[in-house]
Design a protein around this motif. Structure first.
Motif, PDB file in Angstrom:
ATOM      1  N   GLY A  69       4.652   1.985 -18.468  1.00  0.00           N
ATOM      2  CA  GLY A  69       3.257   2.072 -18.056  1.00  0.00           C
ATOM      3  C   GLY A  69       2.277   1.400 -18.999  1.00  0.00           C
ATOM      4  O   GLY A  69       1.075   1.522 -18.822  1.00  0.00           O
ATOM      5  N   ARG A  70       2.785   0.696 -19.993  1.00  0.00           N
ATOM      6  CA  ARG A  70       1.912   0.038 -20.964  1.00  0.00           C
ATOM      7  C   ARG A  70       1.532  -1.370 -20.492  1.00  0.00           C
ATOM      8  O   ARG A  70       2.267  -1.999 -19.748  1.00  0.00           O
ATOM      9  CB  ARG A  70       2.582  -0.042 -22.329  1.00  0.00           C
ATOM     10  CG  ARG A  70       2.877   1.327 -22.921  1.00  0.00           C
ATOM     11  CD  ARG A  70       3.660   1.226 -24.199  1.00  0.00           C
ATOM     12  NE  ARG A  70       4.940   0.566 -23.914  1.00  0.00           N
ATOM     13  CZ  ARG A  70       5.728   0.051 -24.839  1.00  0.00           C
ATOM     14  NH1 ARG A  70       5.393   0.117 -26.107  1.00  0.00           N
ATOM     15  NH2 ARG A  70       6.872  -0.512 -24.502  1.00  0.00           N
ATOM     16  N   PRO A 106      -0.679   4.699 -21.607  1.00  0.00           N
ATOM     17  CA  PRO A 106      -1.035   5.968 -20.971  1.00  0.00           C
ATOM     18  C   PRO A 106      -1.409   6.993 -22.043  1.00  0.00           C
ATOM     19  O   PRO A 106      -0.853   6.989 -23.151  1.00  0.00           O
ATOM     20  CB  PRO A 106       0.242   6.375 -20.240  1.00  0.00           C
ATOM     21  CG  PRO A 106       1.009   5.100 -20.060  1.00  0.00           C
ATOM     22  CD  PRO A 106       0.673   4.257 -21.253  1.00  0.00           C
ATOM     23  N   ILE A 107      -2.328   7.865 -21.731  1.00  0.00           N
ATOM     24  CA  ILE A 107      -2.819   8.847 -22.701  1.00  0.00           C
ATOM     25  C   ILE A 107      -1.706   9.705 -23.304  1.00  0.00           C
ATOM     26  O   ILE A 107      -1.710   9.930 -24.516  1.00  0.00           O
ATOM     27  CB  ILE A 107      -3.944   9.703 -22.086  1.00  0.00           C
ATOM     28  CG1 ILE A 107      -5.169   8.817 -21.866  1.00  0.00           C
ATOM     29  CG2 ILE A 107      -4.291  10.896 -22.970  1.00  0.00           C
ATOM     30  CD1 ILE A 107      -6.323   9.474 -21.194  1.00  0.00           C
ATOM     31  N   PRO A 108      -0.717  10.181 -22.528  1.00  0.00           N
ATOM     32  CA  PRO A 108       0.347  10.980 -23.162  1.00  0.00           C
ATOM     33  C   PRO A 108       1.099  10.207 -24.258  1.00  0.00           C
ATOM     34  O   PRO A 108       1.485  10.790 -25.279  1.00  0.00           O
ATOM     35  CB  PRO A 108       1.279  11.336 -22.002  1.00  0.00           C
ATOM     36  CG  PRO A 108       0.421  11.263 -20.785  1.00  0.00           C
ATOM     37  CD  PRO A 108      -0.571  10.175 -21.064  1.00  0.00           C
ATOM     38  N   MET A 109       1.270   8.913 -24.069  1.00  0.00           N
ATOM     39  CA  MET A 109       1.942   8.109 -25.100  1.00  0.00           C
ATOM     40  C   MET A 109       1.072   7.979 -26.348  1.00  0.00           C
ATOM     41  O   MET A 109       1.585   7.977 -27.469  1.00  0.00           O
ATOM     42  CB  MET A 109       2.307   6.731 -24.554  1.00  0.00           C
ATOM     43  CG  MET A 109       3.423   6.763 -23.525  1.00  0.00           C
ATOM     44  SD  MET A 109       3.849   5.105 -22.956  1.00  0.00           S
ATOM     45  CE  MET A 109       4.752   4.513 -24.376  1.00  0.00           C
ATOM     46  N   ILE A 110      -0.237   7.871 -26.148  1.00  0.00           N
ATOM     47  CA  ILE A 110      -1.151   7.809 -27.295  1.00  0.00           C
ATOM     48  C   ILE A 110      -1.122   9.138 -28.042  1.00  0.00           C
ATOM     49  O   ILE A 110      -1.109   9.173 -29.277  1.00  0.00           O
ATOM     50  CB  ILE A 110      -2.582   7.438 -26.854  1.00  0.00           C
ATOM     51  CG1 ILE A 110      -2.603   6.011 -26.296  1.00  0.00           C
ATOM     52  CG2 ILE A 110      -3.571   7.579 -28.013  1.00  0.00           C
ATOM     53  CD1 ILE A 110      -3.932   5.584 -25.697  1.00  0.00           C
ATOM     54  N   ALA A 115       0.685  12.266 -32.764  1.00  0.00           N
ATOM     55  CA  ALA A 115       1.495  13.344 -33.340  1.00  0.00           C
ATOM     56  C   ALA A 115       2.483  12.814 -34.367  1.00  0.00           C
ATOM     57  O   ALA A 115       2.847  13.506 -35.308  1.00  0.00           O
ATOM     58  CB  ALA A 115       2.232  14.083 -32.228  1.00  0.00           C
ATOM     59  N   SER A 116       2.926  11.587 -34.173  1.00  0.00           N
ATOM     60  CA  SER A 116       3.876  10.991 -35.117  1.00  0.00           C
ATOM     61  C   SER A 116       3.212   9.861 -35.898  1.00  0.00           C
ATOM     62  O   SER A 116       3.744   8.777 -36.029  1.00  0.00           O
ATOM     63  CB  SER A 116       5.101  10.481 -34.363  1.00  0.00           C
ATOM     64  OG  SER A 116       4.726   9.466 -33.469  1.00  0.00           O
ATOM     65  N   ILE A 132      -5.179   4.227 -21.006  1.00  0.00           N
ATOM     66  CA  ILE A 132      -5.202   4.011 -19.557  1.00  0.00           C
ATOM     67  C   ILE A 132      -5.597   5.364 -18.989  1.00  0.00           C
ATOM     68  O   ILE A 132      -4.829   6.327 -19.061  1.00  0.00           O
ATOM     69  CB  ILE A 132      -3.829   3.566 -19.015  1.00  0.00           C
ATOM     70  CG1 ILE A 132      -3.416   2.229 -19.644  1.00  0.00           C
ATOM     71  CG2 ILE A 132      -3.862   3.472 -17.488  1.00  0.00           C
ATOM     72  CD1 ILE A 132      -2.004   1.786 -19.295  1.00  0.00           C
ATOM     73  N   GLU A 133      -6.827   5.457 -18.479  1.00  0.00           N
ATOM     74  CA  GLU A 133      -7.356   6.736 -17.999  1.00  0.00           C
ATOM     75  C   GLU A 133      -7.563   6.690 -16.497  1.00  0.00           C
ATOM     76  O   GLU A 133      -8.224   5.773 -16.003  1.00  0.00           O
ATOM     77  CB  GLU A 133      -8.683   7.064 -18.673  1.00  0.00           C
ATOM     78  CG  GLU A 133      -8.561   7.305 -20.167  1.00  0.00           C
ATOM     79  CD  GLU A 133      -9.885   7.709 -20.783  1.00  0.00           C
ATOM     80  OE1 GLU A 133     -10.176   8.914 -20.776  1.00  0.00           O
ATOM     81  OE2 GLU A 133     -10.597   6.818 -21.253  1.00  0.00           O
ATOM     82  N   GLY A 134      -7.019   7.657 -15.810  1.00  0.00           N
ATOM     83  CA  GLY A 134      -7.197   7.728 -14.363  1.00  0.00           C
ATOM     84  C   GLY A 134      -6.680   6.497 -13.646  1.00  0.00           C
ATOM     85  O   GLY A 134      -7.248   6.090 -12.645  1.00  0.00           O
ATOM     86  N   GLY A 135      -5.629   5.879 -14.197  1.00  0.00           N
ATOM     87  CA  GLY A 135      -5.063   4.685 -13.578  1.00  0.00           C
ATOM     88  C   GLY A 135      -5.906   3.434 -13.777  1.00  0.00           C
ATOM     89  O   GLY A 135      -5.702   2.433 -13.095  1.00  0.00           O
TER      90      GLY A 135
END
Length: 188
Positions: A69-70, A106-110, A115-116, A132-135
């Protein structure tokens, strides 16, 4: 007894001075584009950045998918700016052409990257990815931030230099500098 801290008023969220959103699901692999910033937006950006004028602001770009998704953007930002000379206060015109490379994740990947953070630093991640927010991705902040960081922080007109004159206290080459105490004595 522990002190209770009440939450303060919510901070006002200021929208970016420029917004150009693209829907990720509508982008083709290798999508190319050009964004030309209109006059009203250029005037707003010029005021925010302390420019005398911003006569042109354009980005030519290409977007490629990077898996999971990047997206990766590569392009060139071009601008015609007028700044103020830090010495003479006269206008200084310049043309900028700046390469631009930005990753969109995508935000979860950021969040995982944050976190790491130590691991990211060890992999040489220099630039933080844009969300990438809201697609959607927004190229407006990328354009604004690229321009802001590309500007000369101390613009100087060609041939102008800051020289200390003898009248204002400079020492001639064949003289010894005056001691601070002699200067104080003269003030009495």
């Amino acid at each position: 007894m522990p002190k209770t801290v009440e939450p303060g008023p919510e901070q006002e969220i200021v929208p970016p001075p420029l917004s150009r959103t693209l829907r990720v699901d509508e982008l083709k692999e290798g999508e190319e584009g050009t964004i030309e910033v209109n006059r009203a937006e250029r005037e707003t950006i010029a005021a925010l950045l302390g420019l005398r004028a911003l006569d042109r602001l354009t980005i030519v770009f290409r977007l490629n998918r990077r898996g999971q998704g990047r997206l990766a953007l590569q392009g060139t930002l071009a601008a015609a700016v007028t700044q103020t000379c830090v010495v003479s206060l006269e206008p200084v015109e310049s043309t900028l052409e700046v390469p631009v490379e930005v990753a969109f994740w995508p935000i979860p990947m950021i969040d995982d990257l944050a976190a790491s953070l130590d691991e990211a630093a060890s992999h040489g991640t220099l630039d933080w990815p844009e969300p990438i927010e809201g697609g959607k991705i927004d190229l407006g902040p990328v354009i604004y931030e690229t321009l802001a960081t590309a500007l000369d922080p101390y613009p100087k007109r060609e041939g102008v230099s800051f020289e200390w004159s003898e009248a204002s206290g400079a020492v001639a080459a064949d003289e010894q500098p005056e001691s601070p105490f002699a200067a104080l004595k003269r003030l009495k």
